[in-house]
Design a protein around this motif. Structure first.
Motif, PDB file in Angstrom:
ATOM      1  N   SER A 121       0.846  -1.188   0.000  1.00  0.00           N
ATOM      2  CA  SER A 121       0.000   0.000   0.000  1.00  0.00           C
ATOM      3  C   SER A 121       0.884   1.240   0.000  1.00  0.00           C
ATOM      4  O   SER A 121       1.858   1.319   0.756  1.00  0.00           O
ATOM      5  CB  SER A 121      -0.903   0.017   1.234  1.00  0.00           C
ATOM      6  OG  SER A 121      -1.730  -1.119   1.268  1.00  0.00           O
ATOM      7  N   ILE A 122       0.569   2.200  -0.850  1.00  0.00           N
ATOM      8  CA  ILE A 122       1.321   3.448  -0.892  1.00  0.00           C
ATOM      9  C   ILE A 122       0.358   4.627  -0.739  1.00  0.00           C
ATOM     10  O   ILE A 122      -0.834   4.510  -1.014  1.00  0.00           O
ATOM     11  CB  ILE A 122       2.135   3.605  -2.188  1.00  0.00           C
ATOM     12  CG1 ILE A 122       1.208   3.818  -3.404  1.00  0.00           C
ATOM     13  CG2 ILE A 122       3.043   2.405  -2.403  1.00  0.00           C
ATOM     14  CD1 ILE A 122       1.950   4.215  -4.678  1.00  0.00           C
ATOM     15  N   VAL A 123       0.905   5.741  -0.287  1.00  0.00           N
ATOM     16  CA  VAL A 123       0.160   7.001  -0.209  1.00  0.00           C
ATOM     17  C   VAL A 123       0.900   8.021  -1.048  1.00  0.00           C
ATOM     18  O   VAL A 123       2.123   8.170  -0.935  1.00  0.00           O
ATOM     19  CB  VAL A 123       0.042   7.489   1.248  1.00  0.00           C
ATOM     20  CG1 VAL A 123      -0.614   8.863   1.302  1.00  0.00           C
ATOM     21  CG2 VAL A 123      -0.760   6.490   2.086  1.00  0.00           C
ATOM     22  N   HIS A 124       0.182   8.704  -1.911  1.00  0.00           N
ATOM     23  CA  HIS A 124       0.787   9.752  -2.729  1.00  0.00           C
ATOM     24  C   HIS A 124      -0.237  10.838  -2.997  1.00  0.00           C
ATOM     25  O   HIS A 124      -1.391  10.749  -2.560  1.00  0.00           O
ATOM     26  CB  HIS A 124       1.334   9.179  -4.046  1.00  0.00           C
ATOM     27  CG  HIS A 124       0.285   8.607  -4.950  1.00  0.00           C
ATOM     28  ND1 HIS A 124      -0.395   9.360  -5.885  1.00  0.00           N
ATOM     29  CD2 HIS A 124      -0.209   7.348  -5.079  1.00  0.00           C
ATOM     30  CE1 HIS A 124      -1.248   8.602  -6.546  1.00  0.00           C
ATOM     31  NE2 HIS A 124      -1.158   7.368  -6.073  1.00  0.00           N
ATOM     32  N   GLU A 125       0.194  11.863  -3.674  1.00  0.00           N
ATOM     33  CA  GLU A 125      -0.693  12.978  -3.980  1.00  0.00           C
ATOM     34  C   GLU A 125      -1.073  12.940  -5.453  1.00  0.00           C
ATOM     35  O   GLU A 125      -0.242  12.646  -6.311  1.00  0.00           O
ATOM     36  CB  GLU A 125       0.001  14.309  -3.664  1.00  0.00           C
ATOM     37  CG  GLU A 125      -0.924  15.515  -3.706  1.00  0.00           C
ATOM     38  CD  GLU A 125      -0.213  16.776  -3.250  1.00  0.00           C
ATOM     39  OE1 GLU A 125      -0.304  17.112  -2.058  1.00  0.00           O
ATOM     40  OE2 GLU A 125       0.441  17.413  -4.083  1.00  0.00           O
ATOM     41  N   THR A 126      -2.311  13.226  -5.728  1.00  0.00           N
ATOM     42  CA  THR A 126      -2.786  13.276  -7.098  1.00  0.00           C
ATOM     43  C   THR A 126      -3.551  14.576  -7.300  1.00  0.00           C
ATOM     44  O   THR A 126      -3.918  15.255  -6.335  1.00  0.00           O
ATOM     45  CB  THR A 126      -3.696  12.066  -7.412  1.00  0.00           C
ATOM     46  OG1 THR A 126      -4.016  12.057  -8.794  1.00  0.00           O
ATOM     47  CG2 THR A 126      -4.969  12.109  -6.591  1.00  0.00           C
ATOM     48  N   VAL A 127      -3.763  14.942  -8.537  1.00  0.00           N
ATOM     49  CA  VAL A 127      -4.515  16.165  -8.848  1.00  0.00           C
ATOM     50  C   VAL A 127      -5.832  15.759  -9.502  1.00  0.00           C
ATOM     51  O   VAL A 127      -5.843  15.062 -10.517  1.00  0.00           O
ATOM     52  CB  VAL A 127      -3.725  17.099  -9.780  1.00  0.00           C
ATOM     53  CG1 VAL A 127      -4.560  18.327 -10.125  1.00  0.00           C
ATOM     54  CG2 VAL A 127      -2.410  17.518  -9.123  1.00  0.00           C
ATOM     55  N   LYS A 128      -6.923  16.181  -8.905  1.00  0.00           N
ATOM     56  CA  LYS A 128      -8.247  15.869  -9.416  1.00  0.00           C
ATOM     57  C   LYS A 128      -9.066  17.140  -9.478  1.00  0.00           C
ATOM     58  O   LYS A 128      -9.216  17.848  -8.481  1.00  0.00           O
ATOM     59  CB  LYS A 128      -8.944  14.834  -8.525  1.00  0.00           C
ATOM     60  CG  LYS A 128     -10.273  14.348  -9.066  1.00  0.00           C
ATOM     61  CD  LYS A 128     -10.853  13.256  -8.185  1.00  0.00           C
ATOM     62  CE  LYS A 128     -12.163  12.737  -8.746  1.00  0.00           C
ATOM     63  NZ  LYS A 128     -12.735  11.652  -7.886  1.00  0.00           N
ATOM     64  N   ASP A 129      -9.569  17.438 -10.684  1.00  0.00           N
ATOM     65  CA  ASP A 129     -10.345  18.666 -10.901  1.00  0.00           C
ATOM     66  C   ASP A 129      -9.572  19.898 -10.452  1.00  0.00           C
ATOM     67  O   ASP A 129     -10.127  20.835  -9.858  1.00  0.00           O
ATOM     68  CB  ASP A 129     -11.683  18.585 -10.160  1.00  0.00           C
ATOM     69  CG  ASP A 129     -12.560  17.441 -10.643  1.00  0.00           C
ATOM     70  OD1 ASP A 129     -12.489  17.120 -11.846  1.00  0.00           O
ATOM     71  OD2 ASP A 129     -13.297  16.858  -9.829  1.00  0.00           O
ATOM     72  N   GLY A 130      -8.265  19.867 -10.718  1.00  0.00           N
ATOM     73  CA  GLY A 130      -7.426  21.016 -10.399  1.00  0.00           C
ATOM     74  C   GLY A 130      -7.031  21.132  -8.944  1.00  0.00           C
ATOM     75  O   GLY A 130      -6.370  22.096  -8.554  1.00  0.00           O
ATOM     76  N   THR A 131      -7.414  20.149  -8.115  1.00  0.00           N
ATOM     77  CA  THR A 131      -7.121  20.192  -6.691  1.00  0.00           C
ATOM     78  C   THR A 131      -6.206  19.045  -6.304  1.00  0.00           C
ATOM     79  O   THR A 131      -6.455  17.896  -6.675  1.00  0.00           O
ATOM     80  CB  THR A 131      -8.423  20.104  -5.855  1.00  0.00           C
ATOM     81  OG1 THR A 131      -9.293  21.162  -6.238  1.00  0.00           O
ATOM     82  CG2 THR A 131      -8.118  20.203  -4.367  1.00  0.00           C
ATOM     83  N   ARG A 132      -5.143  19.355  -5.573  1.00  0.00           N
ATOM     84  CA  ARG A 132      -4.240  18.312  -5.088  1.00  0.00           C
ATOM     85  C   ARG A 132      -4.880  17.596  -3.913  1.00  0.00           C
ATOM     86  O   ARG A 132      -5.400  18.223  -2.998  1.00  0.00           O
ATOM     87  CB  ARG A 132      -2.896  18.904  -4.671  1.00  0.00           C
ATOM     88  CG  ARG A 132      -2.156  19.647  -5.766  1.00  0.00           C
ATOM     89  CD  ARG A 132      -0.668  19.734  -5.492  1.00  0.00           C
ATOM     90  NE  ARG A 132      -0.326  19.949  -4.097  1.00  0.00           N
ATOM     91  CZ  ARG A 132      -0.112  21.124  -3.540  1.00  0.00           C
ATOM     92  NH1 ARG A 132      -0.243  22.228  -4.263  1.00  0.00           N
ATOM     93  NH2 ARG A 132       0.235  21.226  -2.277  1.00  0.00           N
TER      94      ARG A 132
END
Length: 242
Positions: free
Chosen positions: A42-53
């Motif tokens: 399992s990993i945790v990372h940041e993604t951008v969705k609808d212009g929001t991190r």
């Protein structure tokens, strides 16, 4: 660092996910005591969705480089469950771009090390976080999309450092990058918009931001203790210039 993780559920692991703003019970947390390289973690990372991190948790193959097959992906023949610290700033290496664009955290309860002499194992050790704590490994990830099937797969690696003096008697070649959890390191590490990686130079030196419990075991698949547990003390004077 050897290719062995302990991802067992624990109060400390749940607390770490909460600190990462991830719902522990909704995340794809893998409850497994003996996880090998090429297994799912399992990993945790940041993604951008609808212009929001935003942060997310997902399963990833613990092997950064994958090869395409007719129907999906498989681990590459090139060993890549770990990424060496001294390759992160070398262009055209596997970790160069992910270090700048796709860093992640691999939450764990502990990890294992095997010491080799002349390519033969001489001892096995398990390292475990203290009661109520967990380990946030600094890692890298990649996302792969199959050109025929459209399948999307995620892979990852743990960054490794030179050995720490307190761990050399257990593993003399390397140690994993363990991120501190009591400052802004995690937030900066997961910030997908942050590419000034020179700031992380202090992290890429052997440091122990938390104490660990070490025990020699008979073999990884059985993990039966054959010695008394020993406390590996965290560094007493520890500072990161981030």
């Amino acid at each position: 660092m050897c290719g062995r993780l302990n991802l067992n559920y624990s109060n400390g692991l749940e607390k770490l996910y909460q600190q990462l703003n991830i719902n522990f019970y909704a995340a794809p947390v893998i409850n497994q005591r003996f996880v090998r390289a090429t297994d799912q973690v399992s990993i945790v990372h940041e993604t951008v969705k609808d212009g929001t991190r935003q942060r997310c948790a997902e399963s990833a193959t613990w092997w950064l480089l994958l090869d395409k097959t007719d129907t999906g992906f498989k681990p590459s023949k090139y060993t890549s469950f770990n990424t060496r610290y001294d390759k992160l700033n070398t262009p055209r290496t596997a970790g160069f771009i992910p270090f700048r664009e796709s860093r992640c955290i691999i939450p764990a309860t502990g990890f294992g090390e095997t010491e080799f002499v002349n390519k033969k194992p001489i001892h096995y050790y398990d390292m475990t976080a203290m009661e109520g704590e967990a380990i946030a490994f600094g890692g890298l990830y990649r996302t792969w999309t199959h050109p025929q099937t459209g399948q999307t797969t995620t892979s990852c690696s743990v960054i490794t450092l030179p050995p720490h003096d307190n761990l050399k008697h257990i593993h003399s070649k390397a140690m994993p990058l363990i991120l501190p959890q009591n400052d802004n390191t995690i937030d900066l590490w997961l910030d997908s918009s942050f590419s000034n990686v020179e700031v992380f130079n202090d992290l890429l030196t052997p440091k122990l931001p938390q104490s660990l419990v070490a025990q020699q075991i008979d073999k990884p698949s059985l993990y039966k203790g054959i010695s008394s547990q020993q406390l590996i003390h965290q560094d007493t004077t520890l500072s990161y210039h981030l």
